[in-house]
Design an enzyme around this catalytic site. Structure first.
Site, PDB file in Angstrom:
ATOM      1  N   CYS A  30     -29.800  41.317 -14.294  1.00  0.00           N
ATOM      2  CA  CYS A  30     -30.904  42.250 -14.464  1.00  0.00           C
ATOM      3  C   CYS A  30     -32.220  41.929 -14.154  1.00  0.00           C
ATOM      4  CB  CYS A  30     -30.866  42.647 -15.991  1.00  0.00           C
ATOM      5  SG  CYS A  30     -29.307  43.094 -16.374  1.00  0.00           S
TER       6      CYS A  30
ATOM      7  N   ASP B  28     -45.550   0.385 -17.954  1.00  0.00           N
ATOM      8  CA  ASP B  28     -46.774  -0.313 -17.861  1.00  0.00           C
ATOM      9  C   ASP B  28     -47.191  -0.973 -19.170  1.00  0.00           C
ATOM     10  OD1 ASP B  28     -49.651  -0.550 -17.071  1.00  0.00           O
ATOM     11  OD2 ASP B  28     -50.128   1.122 -18.124  1.00  0.00           O
TER      12      ASP B  28
END
Length: 709
Positions: A24, A402
């Site tokens: 729809c 890191d």
């Protein structure tokens, strides 16, 4: 107008209420695009929104959605959510009425007969009330040769009525409507996590105007307004505390359970809870620009992004639906023509084939799981920017971290100062250079000098140059100076790094310190030794990743090898790569990919941009939802809890398992029903129950993700 001039196109976002299914939403999008003056329309089914470019009124857009009774409102910050209970919605009321009429029809069928006028009246009333919108859209699709679910159902219901199966036609209408209601309900539940985020921000707040305190809507708050937040109230917008102190529960934004202590000068975020003190705050961001608003916007966009699995299902459905119509036609015609079968029996079986072939469950199998997972993860402090990234997260086989700010707390402190001149002379140079640094180490040096009153902000620094991964340099008081790594000094000023300097540096490095060498172009002034604590749960998080089967866990840092190894040992990482420039981190990520690993990179969202961009999945640590974290990475961890990385991988894998289960459920139920065709055993009842059963299974299975912890 010159050829280079651009025509500005009006762009508006609207909230859509009343969607029942993904098909729809697609139909609505096409209808809006066909409005005269509209250049583009994009529906976000997950967020129940549409973005329209061009000229169109709300009435015109609403008319384009009239086939679904859609209602349109202009999107704005703080718009109240619809609170109508599920069972009170107009469509569901009509389904309830149609259901009662169908039941009554079957009762009278056994009393008065199938073709009694009263029985027929009940069945026809049920069909009209429950399915008139279905028929209207289905017939329009049929004329356009658009083969959607509604087209299949329309043909099946009209065919059933044509051969006199009025009772079964009414049952098909009712059960299809129930199936659509289930799909709507499942998407509403999936959107629950997003609504929880939207509801975090309060609607009203207390503002100070002169000597008075005035209650105003949050949407009217302006920059620099001063607000009062009482104990137990939610903070309405992002701002800075200018008076008072309190603990603030930031879990809705960061996912961290421990409250944060806030005092004058600290930042606070919209949607977080002030626990025990009165805070006076100055507004730093408008309501629509807060970290919470950005998170909500990004979650809406992420839920719209389709995972590869969903893209496959969408492509498959485009072929599957017409194929079912062809199969149904063959079932209805081949046996009577070739084998002299009874026409009414095989037409009936053909209609049943149309019903069982309805792809409702198949189409919803993926989006309901994706929307649920992304919305739920946002409530846990993990922002996943789309189905693609959600799917890829579970496929990681290697991860790179890191160091500073990721594995460590990102707040290093100066632990020792070694000076070869007057200490004040060295600290003044260090502070003059590092005051321009954005790196946590540079900030730590500035904090240290300010605490000891060596801060000289009036010193001019010229020709300032940032040295990525190595430090900073510039001309201080007319002298070329630096605050950098030992390697930079040895390469650039080899004559300055004599045995005495080298010996002192090695001693500090062996103790696990990060080292900053401060000097000029003709002498070394001294060393600053810093240490950064490893995050409390870093080691546990690394162990969890190993238990999840990641084959390689590596730490990438620009720091010295001895310091890096000390951090790696504390975090449980043995593969440590040190003294890396940003481009060298990128090279390592690419090398891991060449070796066959699917690599995730975890950084702070500011540094390591090349490596984050190259990784298969980039994950940013973003305390409080910093702009960098929200914008650079595929996935952002809004807090500093590394254990969320493992949770995210587990959630991804569970989501993909559920999607696969959903697809299997849908296919198995439908194939089992279709296998009854050769034996003449498939009925419209069995067909519709197979379809609604698959939809129900898919819905309940997907909503299990809401319970994921």
């Amino acid at each position: 107008m010159s050829g280079k001039e651009k025509v500005m196109t009006k762009r508006e976002e609207y909230v859509v209420r009343g969607f029942t299914c993904a098909n729809c939403a697609t139909q609505f999008e096409r209808n809006v695009q066909s409005i005269k003056g509209v250049t583009s329309a994009k529906v976000n089914f997950a967020a129940s929104k549409i973005v329209v470019e061009g000229e169109a009124s709300v009435q015109e857009i609403e008319e384009a959605g009239s086939f679904e009774d859609l209602r349109i409102k202009k999107a704005e910050y703080g718009l109240e959510e619809e609170t109508t209970p599920f069972w009170k919605k107009g469509k569901n009321v009509r389904v309830s009425v149609a259901s009662l009429l169908t039941i009554a029809g079957w009762v009278f069928l056994f009393q008065l007969g199938e073709y009694h006028p009263f029985t027929l009246a009940l069945f026809i009333s049920a069909i009209v009330i429950g399915g008139y919108r279905l028929f209207w859209q289905g017939l329009k699709n049929l004329v356009k040769l658009e083969f959607t679910m509604r087209t299949l159902m329309t043909v099946a219901i009209i065919g059933a009525a044509f051969i006199g199966e009025w009772g079964e036609a009414a049952v098909v209408v009712v059960l299809f409507a129930i199936s659509e209601a289930l799909e709507s309900y499942s998407m509403d539940k999936a959107r629950k996590s997003l609504r929880n985020l939207i509801d975090l921000a309060p609607r009203y707040t207390t503002m100070i105007q002169g000597d008075q305190r005035v209650t105003i809507p949050v949407k009217d708050v302006q920059l620099s307004d001063v607000l009062i937040v009482k104990p137990g109230e939610k903070i309405p917008v992002d701002g800075t505390v200018i008076e008072g102190a309190s603990t603030v529960n930031e879990a809705p934004i960061t996912g961290e359970s421990m409250p944060a202590y806030k005092k004058t000068g600290d930042n606070v975020f919209a949607g977080t809870l002030n626990e025990d003190g009165l805070l006076k705050m100055k507004v730093t961001k408008r309501p629509e620009e807060t970290a919470l608003a950005k998170i909500i916007h990004l979650v809406e966009e992420a839920q719209q992004e389709k995972a590869p699995a969903q893209q496959f299902i969408d492509r498959f459905a485009k072929v599957y639906t017409p194929a079912i119509m062809v199969l149904a036609l063959l079932v209805a015609t081949i046996p009577p023509i070739v084998f002299q079968g009874e026409w009414s029996q095989w037409i009936y079986l053909g209609l049943a084939t149309l019903v069982v072939g309805c792809p409702c469950a198949l189409i919803i199998s993926t989006p309901v799981a994706i929307v649920t997972a992304i919305g739920h993860s946002a409530n846990q402090g993990i922002l996943i920017k789309g189905g693609l990234h959600l799917e890829q997260a579970g496929n990681m086989t290697a991860i790179a971290f890191d160091k500073t700010g990721t594995l460590t707390k990102g707040a290093p402190v100066v632990t020792e100062v070694v000076s070869f001149v007057e200490e004040s002379e060295m600290l003044v140079v260090a502070q003059a250079l590092e005051q321009y640094s954005t790196h946590p180490i540079g900030k730590a040096v500035v904090r240290y000098t300010k605490e000891r009153d060596f801060s000289k902000s009036d010193i001019d620094v010229e020709q300032l140059e940032n040295l990525p991964g190595r430090g900073i340099r510039g001309v201080v008081k007319g002298v070329e100076s630096f605050a950098s790594s030992p390697e930079y000094v040895m390469e650039t000023y080899p004559g300055l790094y004599d045995e005495q300097v080298k010996k002192q540096g090695e001693r500090l490095l062996e103790a696990g310190n990060t080292l900053i060498v401060v000097g000029t172009d003709n002498k070394i002034l001294g060393f600053l030794a810093l240490q950064d604590e490893v995050k409390d749960r870093a080691k546990q998080a690394v162990q969890e990743l190993k238990s999840l089967g990641l084959k390689k866990i590596v730490m990438l840092t620009g720091d010295h090898l001895q310091t890096a190894k000390a951090t790696g040992n504390q975090a449980g990482i043995t593969d440590v790569r040190a003294r890396l420039l940003p481009e060298e981190k990128l090279t390592i990520v690419k090398q891991l990919q060449k070796e066959g690993f699917r690599v995730g990179m975890v950084g702070d969202g500011v540094n390591d941009a090349p490596a984050l961009a190259a990784a298969n999945i980039s994950i940013a640590m973003g305390k409080g939802g910093t702009d960098a974290a929200l914008e650079t990475a595929d996935i952002s961890l809004m807090g500093d809890d590394l254990s969320k990385v493992g949770y995210m991988i587990s959630l991804s894998r569970k989501t993909m398992r559920i999607i696969k289960q959903n697809i299997i459920f849908s296919f198995v139920l439908k194939m089992a029903a279709l296998m009854l065709i050769p034996f003449g055993l498939l009925t419209l009842w069995i067909a519709i129950f197979a379809d609604i059963g698959a939809t129900l299974l898919v819905t309940l299975n997907s909503l299990r993700l809401l319970k994921n912890r």
